[in-house]
Design a protein around this motif. Structure first.
Motif, mmCIF file in Angstrom:
data_model
loop_
_atom_site.group_PDB
_atom_site.id
_atom_site.type_symbol
_atom_site.label_atom_id
_atom_site.label_comp_id
_atom_site.label_asym_id
_atom_site.label_seq_id
_atom_site.Cartn_x
_atom_site.Cartn_y
_atom_site.Cartn_z
ATOM 1 N N THR B 32 0.769 -1.198 0.005
ATOM 2 C CA THR B 32 -0.059 0.061 0.002
ATOM 3 C C THR B 32 0.660 1.331 0.100
ATOM 4 N N PHE B 34 0.445 5.657 -0.071
ATOM 5 C CA PHE B 34 -0.491 6.838 0.330
ATOM 6 C C PHE B 34 0.068 7.944 -0.653
ATOM 7 N N TYR B 36 -0.411 12.173 -0.607
ATOM 8 C CA TYR B 36 -0.763 13.232 0.136
ATOM 9 C C TYR B 36 -0.470 14.460 -0.426
ATOM 10 N N LEU B 46 -4.605 13.619 2.928
ATOM 11 C CA LEU B 46 -4.596 12.550 2.080
ATOM 12 C C LEU B 46 -5.368 12.600 0.602
ATOM 13 N N THR B 49 -5.425 6.399 -1.499
ATOM 14 C CA THR B 49 -4.771 5.220 -1.204
ATOM 15 C C THR B 49 -4.507 4.172 -2.286
#
Lengths: 111, 116
Positions: B32, B34, B36, B46, B49
């Motif tokens: 995973t 992420f 931002y 955020l 994902t």
């Protein structure tokens, strides 16, 4: 979703004093609470983290406390030095999920 | 260990063009990642994902057709800002978790995007 509040937004201390930054969170399922230090234009650097099965953690001059019942956690920096000056972010998340950040605290340590 | 890189570190582009930002985990596999976005003097927000091999999950208010995310391997995720406008100018930062150890996130150095 998770909401993280952070205080104060700015903090000025004299070198050698202690600094405390406080955060509250809203999601009782959050179980991971990291603190990041970010210098201008750079990536956030993890300085300490705590998980929900622990109440306190210390690493040299830095400590974090967690109160699950009250849903708040705090960062304590002792014997502050000018190089501690930066923006500090708290965050909260559940395992495997993204971090929810507080708005940040700009810490200034004056010689 | 646990190093995340981003490329480019900064980019200036004209309004209407597209920009691709790469996020790589150099010494670990990241199931995973992420993405931002951080505006000046603000916190990290955020955007999405990114899970390897599946479609990204976008946060409310983030246009998935404007911010295209591809996570084709366990070490690479890309963010493409399509038809960029000046309001897209920001600091874009990715983070990644080590596969199987999903608490600690390691951040890339960020990409400063300026749209003229």
């Amino acid at each position: 979703g998770e909401n993280v509040e952070q205080h104060p937004s700015t903090l000025s201390v004299q070198e050698g004093d202690s600094a405390v930054i406080k955060c509250t969170y809203s999601d009782s399922a959050s179980n991971y609470f990291p603190w990041y230090k970010q210098e201008l234009g750079k990536r956030p650097q993890l300085i300490i983290d705590i998980r929900s099965n622990v109440g306190e953690k210390k690493d040299q001059r830095i400590a974090v406390t967690l109160n699950k019942t009250a849903k708040h956690f705090s960062l304590h920096i002792t014997e502050t030095q000018p190089e501690d000056s930066a923006v500090y972010f708290c965050a909260a998340s559940r395992t495997g999920y993204a971090l929810n950040f507080g708005k940040g605290t700009s810490l200034l340590v004056t010689p | 260990g646990a190093v995340v890189s981003q490329h480019p570190s900064w980019v200036i582009c004209k309004s209407g063009t597209s920009v691709k930002i790469e996020c790589r985990s150099l010494d670990f596999q990241a199931t995973t990642m992420f993405w931002y976005r951080q505006f000046p003097k603000q916190s990290l927000m955020l955007m999405a994902t990114s899970n390897e091999g599946s479609k990204a999950t976008y946060e409310q208010g983030v246009e998935k057709d404007k911010f295209l995310i591809n996570h084709a391997s366990l070490t690479l995720s890309t963010l493409t800002v399509t038809s960029a406008h000046p309001e897209d100018s920001s600091f874009y930062i990715c983070s990644a978790s080590i596969q199987g150890i999903t608490d600690t996130q390691y951040f890339g150095p960020g990409t400063r995007l300026t749209v003229l």
